[in-house]
Design an enzyme around this catalytic site. Structure first.
Site, PDB file in Angstrom:
ATOM      1  N   TRP A  10       1.984   1.695  -3.463  1.00 61.47           N
ATOM      2  CA  TRP A  10       0.965   2.321  -4.334  1.00 61.47           C
ATOM      3  C   TRP A  10       1.098   3.849  -4.253  1.00 61.47           C
ATOM      4  O   TRP A  10       1.009   4.563  -5.243  1.00 61.47           O
ATOM      5  CB  TRP A  10      -0.453   1.948  -3.900  1.00 61.47           C
ATOM      6  CG  TRP A  10      -1.035   0.742  -4.574  1.00 61.47           C
ATOM      7  CD1 TRP A  10      -1.323  -0.451  -3.996  1.00 61.47           C
ATOM      8  CD2 TRP A  10      -1.425   0.621  -5.962  1.00 61.47           C
ATOM      9  NE1 TRP A  10      -1.860  -1.307  -4.929  1.00 61.47           N
ATOM     10  CE2 TRP A  10      -1.940  -0.672  -6.139  1.00 61.47           C
ATOM     11  CE3 TRP A  10      -1.375   1.473  -7.071  1.00 61.47           C
ATOM     12  CZ2 TRP A  10      -2.410  -1.133  -7.368  1.00 61.47           C
ATOM     13  CZ3 TRP A  10      -1.846   1.021  -8.299  1.00 61.47           C
ATOM     14  CH2 TRP A  10      -2.342  -0.266  -8.441  1.00 61.47           C
ATOM     15  N   TRP A  24     -19.761  11.635 -21.565  1.00 67.15           N
ATOM     16  CA  TRP A  24     -20.338  11.569 -20.216  1.00 67.15           C
ATOM     17  C   TRP A  24     -21.780  12.042 -20.235  1.00 67.15           C
ATOM     18  O   TRP A  24     -22.136  12.923 -21.024  1.00 67.15           O
ATOM     19  CB  TRP A  24     -19.538  12.472 -19.262  1.00 67.15           C
ATOM     20  CG  TRP A  24     -18.086  12.159 -19.201  1.00 67.15           C
ATOM     21  CD1 TRP A  24     -17.056  12.910 -19.701  1.00 67.15           C
ATOM     22  CD2 TRP A  24     -17.467  11.004 -18.613  1.00 67.15           C
ATOM     23  NE1 TRP A  24     -15.850  12.298 -19.458  1.00 67.15           N
ATOM     24  CE2 TRP A  24     -16.072  11.127 -18.799  1.00 67.15           C
ATOM     25  CE3 TRP A  24     -17.955   9.876 -17.942  1.00 67.15           C
ATOM     26  CZ2 TRP A  24     -15.159  10.170 -18.333  1.00 67.15           C
ATOM     27  CZ3 TRP A  24     -17.048   8.919 -17.488  1.00 67.15           C
ATOM     28  CH2 TRP A  24     -15.679   9.069 -17.684  1.00 67.15           C
ATOM     29  N   TRP A  75     -15.045  11.418 -14.256  1.00 67.46           N
ATOM     30  CA  TRP A  75     -14.298  11.101 -13.033  1.00 67.46           C
ATOM     31  C   TRP A  75     -13.711  12.346 -12.387  1.00 67.46           C
ATOM     32  O   TRP A  75     -13.507  12.393 -11.169  1.00 67.46           O
ATOM     33  CB  TRP A  75     -13.185  10.076 -13.325  1.00 67.46           C
ATOM     34  CG  TRP A  75     -12.224  10.497 -14.407  1.00 67.46           C
ATOM     35  CD1 TRP A  75     -12.348  10.278 -15.744  1.00 67.46           C
ATOM     36  CD2 TRP A  75     -11.004  11.234 -14.236  1.00 67.46           C
ATOM     37  NE1 TRP A  75     -11.283  10.819 -16.426  1.00 67.46           N
ATOM     38  CE2 TRP A  75     -10.436  11.402 -15.524  1.00 67.46           C
ATOM     39  CE3 TRP A  75     -10.314  11.749 -13.145  1.00 67.46           C
ATOM     40  CZ2 TRP A  75      -9.230  12.073 -15.738  1.00 67.46           C
ATOM     41  CZ3 TRP A  75      -9.115  12.415 -13.341  1.00 67.46           C
ATOM     42  CH2 TRP A  75      -8.590  12.578 -14.635  1.00 67.46           C
ATOM     43  N   ASN A 128     -10.964   2.501   2.027  1.00 60.60           N
ATOM     44  CA  ASN A 128     -10.467   2.330   0.653  1.00 60.60           C
ATOM     45  C   ASN A 128     -11.376   1.491  -0.238  1.00 60.60           C
ATOM     46  O   ASN A 128     -11.640   1.855  -1.390  1.00 60.60           O
ATOM     47  CB  ASN A 128      -9.066   1.714   0.684  1.00 60.60           C
ATOM     48  CG  ASN A 128      -8.533   1.466  -0.712  1.00 60.60           C
ATOM     49  OD1 ASN A 128      -8.379   2.401  -1.489  1.00 60.60           O
ATOM     50  ND2 ASN A 128      -8.292   0.205  -1.048  1.00 60.60           N
ATOM     51  N   TRP A 154      -8.566   7.606  -8.966  1.00 62.14           N
ATOM     52  CA  TRP A 154      -9.756   7.920  -9.779  1.00 62.14           C
ATOM     53  C   TRP A 154      -9.552   7.444 -11.214  1.00 62.14           C
ATOM     54  O   TRP A 154     -10.454   6.852 -11.818  1.00 62.14           O
ATOM     55  CB  TRP A 154     -10.072   9.426  -9.742  1.00 62.14           C
ATOM     56  CG  TRP A 154     -10.999   9.750  -8.615  1.00 62.14           C
ATOM     57  CD1 TRP A 154     -10.650  10.262  -7.401  1.00 62.14           C
ATOM     58  CD2 TRP A 154     -12.425   9.556  -8.567  1.00 62.14           C
ATOM     59  NE1 TRP A 154     -11.764  10.391  -6.609  1.00 62.14           N
ATOM     60  CE2 TRP A 154     -12.862   9.980  -7.285  1.00 62.14           C
ATOM     61  CE3 TRP A 154     -13.367   9.081  -9.466  1.00 62.14           C
ATOM     62  CZ2 TRP A 154     -14.209   9.940  -6.898  1.00 62.14           C
ATOM     63  CZ3 TRP A 154     -14.713   9.032  -9.076  1.00 62.14           C
ATOM     64  CH2 TRP A 154     -15.114   9.452  -7.814  1.00 62.14           C
ATOM     65  N   GLU A 196       0.844  -1.210   0.000  1.00 56.60           N
ATOM     66  CA  GLU A 196       0.000   0.000   0.000  1.00 56.60           C
ATOM     67  C   GLU A 196       0.870   1.248   0.000  1.00 56.60           C
ATOM     68  O   GLU A 196       0.563   2.237  -0.672  1.00 56.60           O
ATOM     69  CB  GLU A 196      -0.945   0.000   1.208  1.00 56.60           C
ATOM     70  CG  GLU A 196      -1.944  -1.137   1.187  1.00 56.60           C
ATOM     71  CD  GLU A 196      -2.665  -1.300  -0.135  1.00 56.60           C
ATOM     72  OE1 GLU A 196      -3.174  -0.318  -0.674  1.00 56.60           O
ATOM     73  OE2 GLU A 196      -2.714  -2.447  -0.649  1.00 56.60           O
TER      74      GLU A 196
HETATM   75  P1  FAD Z   1      -4.072   2.076   4.998  1.00 57.04           P
HETATM   76  O1  FAD Z   1      -4.794   0.926   4.401  1.00 57.04           O
HETATM   77  O2  FAD Z   1      -3.714   1.982   6.427  1.00 57.04           O
HETATM   78  O3  FAD Z   1      -2.774   2.292   4.114  1.00 57.04           O
HETATM   79  C1  FAD Z   1      -1.600   2.923   4.622  1.00 57.04           C
HETATM   80  C2  FAD Z   1      -1.178   4.021   3.696  1.00 57.04           C
HETATM   81  O4  FAD Z   1      -0.834   3.497   2.412  1.00 57.04           O
HETATM   82  C3  FAD Z   1      -2.244   5.049   3.416  1.00 57.04           C
HETATM   83  O5  FAD Z   1      -2.344   6.007   4.449  1.00 57.04           O
HETATM   84  C4  FAD Z   1      -1.763   5.643   2.107  1.00 57.04           C
HETATM   85  O6  FAD Z   1      -0.735   6.584   2.296  1.00 57.04           O
HETATM   86  C5  FAD Z   1      -1.186   4.436   1.399  1.00 57.04           C
HETATM   87  N1  FAD Z   1      -2.193   3.837   0.513  1.00 57.04           N
HETATM   88  C6  FAD Z   1      -3.060   2.842   0.803  1.00 57.04           C
HETATM   89  N2  FAD Z   1      -3.796   2.522  -0.279  1.00 57.04           N
HETATM   90  C7  FAD Z   1      -3.405   3.350  -1.269  1.00 57.04           C
HETATM   91  C8  FAD Z   1      -3.787   3.516  -2.632  1.00 57.04           C
HETATM   92  N3  FAD Z   1      -4.720   2.755  -3.220  1.00 57.04           N
HETATM   93  N4  FAD Z   1      -3.184   4.496  -3.348  1.00 57.04           N
HETATM   94  C9  FAD Z   1      -2.235   5.279  -2.798  1.00 57.04           C
HETATM   95  N5  FAD Z   1      -1.816   5.155  -1.520  1.00 57.04           N
HETATM   96  C10 FAD Z   1      -2.386   4.199  -0.772  1.00 57.04           C
HETATM   97  N6  FAD Z   1      -5.169   8.043  -0.666  1.00 57.04           N
HETATM   98  C11 FAD Z   1      -4.633   9.189  -0.245  1.00 57.04           C
HETATM   99  O7  FAD Z   1      -3.673   9.162   0.537  1.00 57.04           O
HETATM  100  N7  FAD Z   1      -5.108  10.402  -0.685  1.00 57.04           N
HETATM  101  C12 FAD Z   1      -6.146  10.493  -1.549  1.00 57.04           C
HETATM  102  O8  FAD Z   1      -6.528  11.605  -1.912  1.00 57.04           O
HETATM  103  C13 FAD Z   1      -6.752   9.288  -1.977  1.00 57.04           C
HETATM  104  N8  FAD Z   1      -7.821   9.308  -2.826  1.00 57.04           N
HETATM  105  C14 FAD Z   1      -8.373   8.129  -3.252  1.00 57.04           C
HETATM  106  C15 FAD Z   1      -9.437   8.163  -4.169  1.00 57.04           C
HETATM  107  C16 FAD Z   1     -10.022   6.978  -4.611  1.00 57.04           C
HETATM  108  C17 FAD Z   1     -11.144   7.023  -5.626  1.00 57.04           C
HETATM  109  C18 FAD Z   1      -9.546   5.744  -4.132  1.00 57.04           C
HETATM  110  C19 FAD Z   1     -10.153   4.451  -4.614  1.00 57.04           C
HETATM  111  C20 FAD Z   1      -8.481   5.697  -3.238  1.00 57.04           C
HETATM  112  C21 FAD Z   1      -7.880   6.877  -2.798  1.00 57.04           C
HETATM  113  N9  FAD Z   1      -6.793   6.863  -1.898  1.00 57.04           N
HETATM  114  C22 FAD Z   1      -6.224   8.050  -1.508  1.00 57.04           C
HETATM  115  C23 FAD Z   1      -6.141   5.596  -1.529  1.00 57.04           C
HETATM  116  C24 FAD Z   1      -6.649   4.925  -0.238  1.00 57.04           C
HETATM  117  O9  FAD Z   1      -8.034   4.801  -0.277  1.00 57.04           O
HETATM  118  C25 FAD Z   1      -6.239   5.695   1.017  1.00 57.04           C
HETATM  119  O10 FAD Z   1      -4.850   5.932   1.020  1.00 57.04           O
HETATM  120  C26 FAD Z   1      -6.567   4.914   2.273  1.00 57.04           C
HETATM  121  O11 FAD Z   1      -7.913   4.552   2.299  1.00 57.04           O
HETATM  122  C27 FAD Z   1      -6.239   5.761   3.484  1.00 57.04           C
HETATM  123  O12 FAD Z   1      -6.629   5.114   4.655  1.00 57.04           O
HETATM  124  P2  FAD Z   1      -5.559   4.484   5.626  1.00 57.04           P
HETATM  125  O13 FAD Z   1      -4.517   5.499   5.961  1.00 57.04           O
HETATM  126  O14 FAD Z   1      -6.292   3.862   6.766  1.00 57.04           O
HETATM  127  O15 FAD Z   1      -4.923   3.383   4.688  1.00 57.04           O
END
Ligand code: FAD
Length: 434
Positions: free
Chosen positions: A263, A291, A344, A326, A367, A260
Site C-alpha cells: 500500500w 462542503w 478532506w 490505522n 485521505w 501493507e
Molecule cells: P503497520 O500496520 O505495522 O504497517 C507497517 C507499515 O506498512 C506502516 O508503517 C506503513 O509504512 C505501511 N502501511 C500500513 N498501512 C498502510 C496504508 N494504509 N497506506 C500506506 N502505507 C501503509 N501512513 C503513513 O505512513 N503516513 C501517513 O501520513 C499516513 N496517513 C494516513 C492517513 C489516513 C486517513 C489513513 C486512513 C491512513 C494513513 N496512513 C499513513 C496509513 C496507516 O494508517 C499507517 O501507515 C499505519 O497506521 C502506521 O502504523 P504502523 O507502522 O504500526 O503500521
C-alpha cells in the site's frame, strides 16, 4: 579548496549507514566519500510546532549517524539552509567529482533535485540518484499497456509477481566503510539553533520488528486496543530502517504484512505519476463538492470532542502521542468527511502536522481513499458507520476508555451530529458531482 577529488553522499530520507543503496554506490566509487546532511530550511520553516517530534527524531538520527561515522574515523558534514544555495557554497570548498543520493519521489523533492542536478551538471559534477526508499518505484510496476496502476489489487498482484529475492536482499554497504573520507566536521547544530525544542517522545520510537506482531498480524492488526502493529512508519519515513529488511520478514510467509508495505509503495507511485493529487482530488469530478466546512465542528473533531467515542479516542491518541491506529484513522477521517462534510484537505493537513509517521503519499492517498475522491477509492456511498465500527473493533470499549477517561460520565460531550441525517446529506452532496 583542496585539490584532492571527493565524492559526496547526501543523506535525506535514508538516515542509516547499513543496507543503503545510494551509499553503497558512492562507497564503491573510486573516490573518498564525504557524507553530508542538509537541514532544509524550506521544509523546516513550514512546520508549526516548535516541539515537532519529527525534527527531534531526525536530530537524534543524525547524531547517531555522526557518531557511527566518527567511530569509522570519518564524520558527517551538516549544513543548514536552502539545498541549492548550500551546494553553491560546497563546490567552492571541495573538489567534487560526483554527488550520490537516494531518490525522493515527492513533488517538492523532485523539483529541488532537478535544480541541483542542472546546477551541478554545469559545474561538471554528476548527480547520481538510486532507488532505496521502496522495493519498487516509478515505472517498475506498470500495467501491460505501459500505464501506471490506479487500482491497488492488480498493482499488488503484479508487485508480488515481480518480486525476486534479490529485490529485498540486504546490501552490504559495511564492506566499503573504509572509503569514507577521513576528516573532522563541526559539531551538530542544536535543535534550539534550528528554532525547535526537543520532544522526549522522539526517543520512544522503537525500531525493532517484533516477531510476535508479524506472526499475529492477520488476526490482530485491526484491533486498536492491542499493541499489534509494528509502529515502524516513522522509521520507514526517515529511512532509519530499510524497506528491504521490512519486506524480508514477510516474504513468502506473511502476505498481509507485505500487503501493507505494498500500500505504501502504491501511494508513492500514485503521487509520482499523478502529482496533482497533492492539492486536488485524483478524480476531477469531485473538485466541486459543496462542503459544509463548519469551523466549530472542525475544532471539535481536532480536539476529540465530537461525542462519537471511537472518533474522539483516535483524535486524542493522535494529539497525545503523534500516532493513531490505522483502523481508527479510517473511522476518524471518514467521520470528518462524510459526517461533518468537511473538506478532506483540512483533515489531511491536520494529520500532516500531527502524525509522527507523516508521509505525503500515504497521508494524501489514504485521505482521498476515505473521501472517495482518490484512485481506487471506496465508492462515495460506502460510508463508515461509527457505531458498527466501534462494536466490531472495540467491543469492550477498551481503546475508548484508554483515551477518554471521562467516557460514560456526564462530562463526555453529546454527539455533534445525527449520523443518519449526515449520511443522507452526504450521499446527496456527492451525487451532485456524479
Ligand atoms: P503497520 O500496520 O505495522 O504497517 C507497517 C507499515 O506498512 C506502516 O508503517 C506503513 O509504512 C505501511 N502501511 C500500513 N498501512 C498502510 C496504508 N494504509 N497506506 C500506506 N502505507 C501503509 N501512513 C503513513 O505512513 N503516513 C501517513 O501520513 C499516513 N496517513 C494516513 C492517513 C489516513 C486517513 C489513513 C486512513 C491512513 C494513513 N496512513 C499513513 C496509513 C496507516 O494508517 C499507517 O501507515 C499505519 O497506521 C502506521 O502504523 P504502523 O507502522 O504500526 O503500521
Amino acid at each position: 579548496m583542496s585539490s584532492k577529488k571527493v565524492n559526496i553522499f547526501w543523506f535525506r530520507r535514508d538516515l542509516r549507514l547499513k543496507d543503503n543503496r545510494g551509499l553503497l554506490h558512492a562507497l564503491q566509487s573510486q573516490k573518498e566519500v564525504l557524507p553530508i546532511f542538509i537541514f532544509d530550511t524550506n521544509i523546516l520553516s513550514k512546520l508549526e510546532d516548535e516541539n515537532d517530534l519529527r525534527v527531534s527524531f531526525i536530530h537524534d538520527a543524525i547524531t547517531d549517524l555522526k557518531e557511527e561515522l566518527n567511530d569509522l574515523g570519518s564524520d558527517l558534514l551538516i549544513l543548514t539552509g536552502d539545498p541549492l544555495t548550500e551546494y553553491k557554497k560546497l563546490i567552492k570548498e571541495y573538489n567534487i567529482e560526483e554527488v550520490y543520493t537516494n531518490e525522493d519521489y515527492e513533488p517538492y523533492a523532485i523539483k529541488r533535485d532537478k535544480a541541483i542536478a542542472s546546477f551541478l551538471e554545469k559545474e561538471n559534477i554528476s548527480f547520481r540518484q538510486y532507488k532505496d526508499h521502496c522495493i519498487f518505484a516509478k515505472d517498475d510496476i506498470l500495467k501491460d499497456d505501459g500505464k501506471p496502476y490506479v487500482v491497488y489489487t492488480p498493482y499488488k498482484n503484479k508487485w508480488l509477481a515481480e518480486l525476486r529475492p534479490k529485490d529485498i536482499a540486504t546490501l552490504e554497504t559495511h564492506k566499503y566503510f573504509d572509503n569514507f573520507k577521513n576528516f573532522k566536521a563541526e559539531t551538530l547544530p542544536t535543535l534550539e539553533d534550528l528554532g525547535f525544542i526537543y520532544n522526549e517522545k522522539a526517543d520512544e520510537q522503537v525500531k525493532t520488528i517484533k516477531g510476535r506482531i508479524i506472526d499475529d498480524y492477520d488476526k490482530n492488526r485491526d484491533i486498536p486496543a492491542l499493541d499489534a502493529t509494528s509502529k515502524l512508519g516513522i522509521h520507514l519515513r526517515f529511512g532509519t530502517i530499510s524497506p528491504r529488511k521490512c519486506a524480508q520478514v514477510g516474504y513468502k510467509k506473511n502476505d498481509t504484512w507485505l500487503s501493507e508495505l505494498i500500500w505504501r509503495e502504491f501511494f508513492i507511485q500514485i503521487l509520482y505519476h499523478f502529482p496533482h493529487v497533492e492539492n486536488a482530488p485524483f478524480r476531477e469530478k469531485y473538485k466541486n463538492i459543496k462542503w459544509k466546512n463548519n469551523k466549530k465542528e472542525f475544532k471539535k473533531w481536532c480536539e476529540g470532542k465530537t461525542g462519537f467515542p471511537i472518533v474522539d479516542a483516535g483524535m486524542r491518541e493522535l494529539n497525545e502521542t503523534g500516532y493513531m491506529h490505522n483502523r481508527v484513522r479510517m473511522i476518524a477521517a471518514s467521520f470528518l468527511v462524510k459526517d461533518l462534510l468537511i473538506d478532506w484537505r483540512w483533515g489531511e493537513k491536520y494529520f500532516a502536522r500531527k502524525l509522527n509517521d507523516f508521509e505525503l503519499a500515504s497521508n494524501n492517498g489514504n485521505w482521498q481513499w476515505v473521501a472517495g475522491t482518490g484512485c481506487d477509492a471506496a465508492p462515495y456511498f460506502r460510508i463508515f458507520n461509527p457505531y458498527t465500527q466501534q462494536k466490531k473493533f472495540d467491543p469492550d470499549f477498551e481503546y475508548i476508555k484508554k483515551w477518554i477517561p471521562e467516557y460514560g460520565t456526564d462530562k463526555y460531550p453529546d454527539e455533534i451530529v445525527d449520523h443518519k441525517i449526515a449520511y443522507h446529506e452526504t450521499i446527496r452532496v456527492y451525487k451532485e458531482c456524479n
